[in-house]
Scaffold this motif. Structure first.
Motif, mmCIF file in Angstrom:
data_model
loop_
_atom_site.group_PDB
_atom_site.id
_atom_site.type_symbol
_atom_site.label_atom_id
_atom_site.label_comp_id
_atom_site.label_asym_id
_atom_site.label_seq_id
_atom_site.Cartn_x
_atom_site.Cartn_y
_atom_site.Cartn_z
ATOM 1 N N LEU A 144 0.831 -1.210 0.000
ATOM 2 C CA LEU A 144 0.000 0.000 0.000
ATOM 3 C C LEU A 144 0.863 1.257 0.000
ATOM 4 C CD1 LEU A 144 -2.760 -1.040 2.580
ATOM 5 C CD2 LEU A 144 -2.966 -0.948 0.089
ATOM 6 N N ALA A 145 2.021 1.198 0.661
ATOM 7 C CA ALA A 145 2.910 2.364 0.705
ATOM 8 C C ALA A 145 3.498 2.690 -0.660
ATOM 9 C CB ALA A 145 4.028 2.121 1.711
ATOM 10 N N SER A 146 3.553 1.701 -1.542
ATOM 11 C CA SER A 146 4.133 1.912 -2.871
ATOM 12 C C SER A 146 3.095 2.363 -3.899
ATOM 13 C CB SER A 146 4.801 0.619 -3.354
ATOM 14 O OG SER A 146 3.825 -0.412 -3.582
ATOM 15 N N VAL A 147 1.845 2.515 -3.461
ATOM 16 C CA VAL A 147 0.752 2.875 -4.366
ATOM 17 C C VAL A 147 0.406 4.354 -4.189
ATOM 18 C CG1 VAL A 147 -1.664 2.435 -4.930
ATOM 19 C CG2 VAL A 147 -0.161 0.531 -4.328
ATOM 20 N N PRO A 148 0.175 5.106 -5.270
ATOM 21 C CA PRO A 148 -0.232 6.511 -5.140
ATOM 22 C C PRO A 148 -1.516 6.643 -4.325
ATOM 23 C CG PRO A 148 0.377 6.010 -7.413
ATOM 24 C CD PRO A 148 0.355 4.702 -6.685
ATOM 25 N N ASP A 149 -1.589 7.714 -3.538
ATOM 26 C CA ASP A 149 -2.744 7.916 -2.667
ATOM 27 C C ASP A 149 -4.058 7.946 -3.439
ATOM 28 O OD1 ASP A 149 -1.165 7.989 -0.443
ATOM 29 O OD2 ASP A 149 -1.050 10.183 -0.341
ATOM 30 N N GLY A 150 -4.014 8.448 -4.675
ATOM 31 C CA GLY A 150 -5.246 8.538 -5.453
ATOM 32 C C GLY A 150 -5.880 7.190 -5.732
ATOM 33 N N LEU A 151 -5.073 6.131 -5.788
ATOM 34 C CA LEU A 151 -5.603 4.792 -6.051
ATOM 35 C C LEU A 151 -6.089 4.103 -4.779
ATOM 36 C CD1 LEU A 151 -3.010 3.452 -8.655
ATOM 37 C CD2 LEU A 151 -5.266 4.459 -9.081
ATOM 38 N N LEU A 152 -5.797 4.702 -3.615
ATOM 39 C CA LEU A 152 -6.237 4.107 -2.346
ATOM 40 C C LEU A 152 -7.498 4.757 -1.793
ATOM 41 C CD1 LEU A 152 -2.823 3.793 -0.431
ATOM 42 C CD2 LEU A 152 -4.009 2.033 -1.751
#
Length: 255
Positions: free
Chosen positions: A171-179
């Protein structure tokens, strides 16, 4: 009458004069002794001791925990450890801290600046309490910090600490917009997919995928949720989307 000095007598007089080399050795010895004496006095004085420790940048980790991890204390030797060694101790002892900077200000003041991992999710525990989950997998009980904005809630992960930490790193490697659309994530392992998870989105989709595939599938998921009506999505080797409306119609026709 001129006095004639014999060569042997002249040599004896020269030998009685103190040489420059001997004076240099004497001065060097006196200098070394003086420096040693001053060093002893300095290191026994308060000037060589830590008088003040300040901590900046900590939100989730207590000030006392940072100081303890650094191996410092008031009254300790100011020059005992280099700034680099103190920084390494902080990062290695606190998994919530991504990096640290140590600044020494003579006399006696040390400033510790820490950069913590950002929260990637929060977790609802069995007792009803909530804790933040950082990008390193660190678990931080929430007190006054508040819930991370637009982060997914993890449920039913008790006893699965290693798998949960791995999920946090993804989750830390994913852009905030996708979370921002992920509402809840729970484990749903099977023999075929030990790291299988089930995700519920704020846009009312139900998604099944794995932790190892999650990063690559989230961009695809974002495109589906933006253009399709709520439904069930399975994202493994292939991606399968079934709208809830069609699923309900098939159930009714089967009855």
């Amino acid at each position: 009458m001129l006095k004639v000095v014999k060569p042997i007598e002249n040599q004896e007089q020269e030998s009685r004069k103190p040489g420059r080399k001997g004076r240099w050795k004497l001065w060097l010895l006196l200098t070394v002794l003086l420096v040693a004496a001053l060093s002893v006095i300095f290191f026994r004085s308060s000037l060589s001791h830590i008088q003040q420790i300040e901590v900046e940048g900590n939100v989730y980790v207590d000030r006392s925990a940072v100081i303890e991890a650094a191996g410092l204390r008031i009254g300790g030797q100011f020059f005992a450890s280099s700034a680099t060694n103190v920084e390494q101790r902080i990062v290695s002892n606190l998994n919530a801290v991504e990096s640290a900077t140590v600044e020494k200000r003579f006399p006696g003041k040390i400033l510790l600046r820490v950069d913590e991992y950002s929260p990637v999710a929060y977790e609802l525990l069995e007792d009803g309490s909530v804790q933040a989950l950082l990008g390193s997998g660190a678990e931080i009980p929430l007190r006054d910090q508040g819930l991370p904005a637009e982060k997914p809630m993890l449920t039913e992960w008790e006893g699965k600490e290693e798998e949960k930490a791995r999920l946090c790193r993804v989750l830390a490697s994913v852009p905030d917009g996708l979370l921002s659309d992920l509402s809840e994530i729970m484990p749903a392992s099977t023999e075929s997919y030990p790291d299988r998870i089930r995700i519920y989105t704020r846009s009312r989709f139900e998604v099944e995928t794995t932790v190892s595939l999650l990063k690559d599938r989230l961009e695809i998921l974002d495109g589906i949720t933006e253009t399709q009506s709520p439904g069930s999505i399975k994202m493994f080797e292939a991606n399968v989307y079934v709208p809830f409306v069609n699923a309900e119609l098939e159930t009714e026709s089967g009855e």
